[in-house]
Design an enzyme around this catalytic site. Structure first.
Site, PDB file in Angstrom:
ATOM      1  N   SER A 299      29.723  39.975  21.655  1.00  0.00           N
ATOM      2  CA  SER A 299      29.483  40.517  22.989  1.00  0.00           C
ATOM      3  C   SER A 299      30.493  39.873  23.915  1.00  0.00           C
ATOM      4  O   SER A 299      30.488  38.669  24.105  1.00  0.00           O
ATOM      5  CB  SER A 299      28.059  40.197  23.452  1.00  0.00           C
ATOM      6  OG  SER A 299      27.882  40.613  24.781  1.00  0.00           O
ATOM      7  N   ARG A 300      31.406  40.703  24.470  1.00  0.00           N
ATOM      8  CA  ARG A 300      32.500  40.133  25.254  1.00  0.00           C
ATOM      9  C   ARG A 300      32.072  39.739  26.660  1.00  0.00           C
ATOM     10  O   ARG A 300      32.839  39.163  27.405  1.00  0.00           O
ATOM     11  CB  ARG A 300      33.674  41.121  25.320  1.00  0.00           C
ATOM     12  CG  ARG A 300      34.263  41.393  23.957  1.00  0.00           C
ATOM     13  CD  ARG A 300      35.588  42.119  24.009  1.00  0.00           C
ATOM     14  NE  ARG A 300      35.971  42.522  22.654  1.00  0.00           N
ATOM     15  CZ  ARG A 300      35.899  43.753  22.194  1.00  0.00           C
ATOM     16  NH1 ARG A 300      35.477  44.720  22.965  1.00  0.00           N
ATOM     17  NH2 ARG A 300      36.256  44.023  20.958  1.00  0.00           N
ATOM     18  N   VAL A 301      30.843  40.113  27.051  1.00  0.00           N
ATOM     19  CA  VAL A 301      30.335  39.745  28.380  1.00  0.00           C
ATOM     20  C   VAL A 301      29.233  38.719  28.214  1.00  0.00           C
ATOM     21  O   VAL A 301      29.111  37.767  28.975  1.00  0.00           O
ATOM     22  CB  VAL A 301      29.808  40.992  29.132  1.00  0.00           C
ATOM     23  CG1 VAL A 301      29.276  40.613  30.504  1.00  0.00           C
ATOM     24  CG2 VAL A 301      30.897  42.043  29.267  1.00  0.00           C
TER      25      VAL A 301
END
Length: 380
Positions: A299-301
């Site tokens: 999950s890049r956030v």
């Protein structure tokens, strides 16, 4: 719907099956009704009811193709969207306004994760839109029955197209569903949208494109196949407070073949989204459900949206769990491990794996998840 504009002819796509028809121009782009009346209903992409519950009375129509919000109109993604699944909320967290891809082979539980996430939004002031693109009618009927059973239908809109529908109808489905969701986002509400699945959408787009003689590219998909998905997913965002502060979170689903994540459409969508949850058929067969492969999921956030209590408890859980899985592979080759390493990694890893298992339709509250995660990290 007009698809091609050439100097001497117009290419149009039919949205319904009919043998005899008259075509007239209405000087309008494709649009759909939007409004509160759609909540709790099952409709097709043109908002015609499919649930035998009477007419839908709305007062507003909006075009299905709309420009995504500008960069300056967006806020950072900071508020978590709780899925109720320990493995996702603790290790691959999703924020409101994020686009998180769910991908894996057929029958590995992709729709189950999306369905549990919708069920978990009860009493959390998040509206949901489920868009079925070319799915079997029986599968969609079961999903709707499950939503009714768990009292989730009252805050959900289901936009459905089956495999028998014309390709034009399947192509417009996600755009129509997004327009319905944007209506609530622009009113300052938080909305979750699930696209199930975008492989079917790409195939539905390829069919009329080839018939209309558009130049084919890789795997016979037209050259703008990346653009049709990017302009769809870019509409999901978290708006600034001056614009209402609403958010639209997207969970696109993509079915892979023989675990080939590097195929054309999956790689396209991975590059557009803010992370992916990968479901492994091997785990599914071993009964490790949900079958999330933590090593291949990201999950890049995530971290920025996660509640601080998760970060303090599950901060290094992901790393140690991934190490355990690597170690488990090596152990098959009779790799000798000293007793201390074995005890720390293997025993703890097995406990974490058992703890991350979860039955369907049983989302957990944040408090329950924290209690369980705290127990396993403290070795209780």
């Amino acid at each position: 719907m007009v698809f091609n504009l050439n100097p001497k002819e117009v290419g149009v796509v039919m949205l319904s099956r009919s043998d005899a028809f008259t075509v007239t121009r209405i000087d309008r782009v494709m649009d759909v009704p939007v409004g509160e009346a759609l909540l709790g209903r099952v409709v097709d992409p043109t908002a015609i009811p499919l649930d035998n519950s009477g007419q839908i009375n709305t007062f507003e129509r909006k075009p299905i193709e709309r420009e995504a919000p500008e960069i300056m109109e967006r806020e950072p993604v900071t508020v978590p969207l709780q899925t109720g699944l320990k493995v996702v909320d603790a290790l691959i967290p999703i924020g409101r306004g994020q686009r998180e891809l769910i991908l894996g082979d057929r029958q590995t539980g992709k729709t189950a994760i999306a369905l549990d996430t919708i069920i978990n939004q009860k009493d959390k002031n998040v509206l949901c839109v489920y868009c079925a693109i070319g799915q079997r009618s029986s599968s969609v009927a079961k999903l709707i029955e499950d939503l009714h059973k768990h009292d989730a239908m009252k805050y959900t809109i289901v936009v459905s197209t089956s495999g028998e529908d014309p390709p034009g109808m399947k192509y417009i489905a996600p755009y129509s569903a997004t327009t319905m969701a944007e209506y609530f986002m622009e009113k300052g509400r938080d909305v979750l949208i699930v696209y199930d699945d975008l492989i079917n959408h790409a195939i539905a787009y390829r069919e009329p494109s080839l018939l209309l003689r558009r130049p084919p590219g890789r795997e016979a998909f037209p050259g703008d196949i990346f653009y049709i998905h990017s302009r769809l997913l870019e509409r999901s965002t978290h708006l600034r407070k001056e614009l209402g502060g609403g958010s639209l979170t997207a969970l696109p689903i993509v079915a892979t073949k023989a675990q080939n994540v590097a195929a054309y459409i999956p790689t396209n969508i991975i590059s557009i989204t803010d992370g992916q949850i990968y479901l492994s058929p091997d785990r599914f067969q071993k009964g490790i459900l949900p079958a999330v492969d933590v090593g291949k999921s990201v999950s890049r956030v995530g971290g920025k949206t996660q509640l601080p209590v998760y970060r303090s408890i599950a901060g290094n859980l992901r790393l140690s769990y991934s190490q355990f899985e690597e170690l488990e592979k090596f152990a098959r080759f009779r790799t000798r491990l000293d007793e201390k390493t074995r005890k720390i990694l293997v025993e703890r890893g097995r406990r974490v794996r058992e703890v991350l298992k979860q039955d369907q339709y049983k989302p957990l509250t944040v408090t329950d998840q924290i209690a369980v995660l705290l127990s396993v990290t403290e070795g209780i």
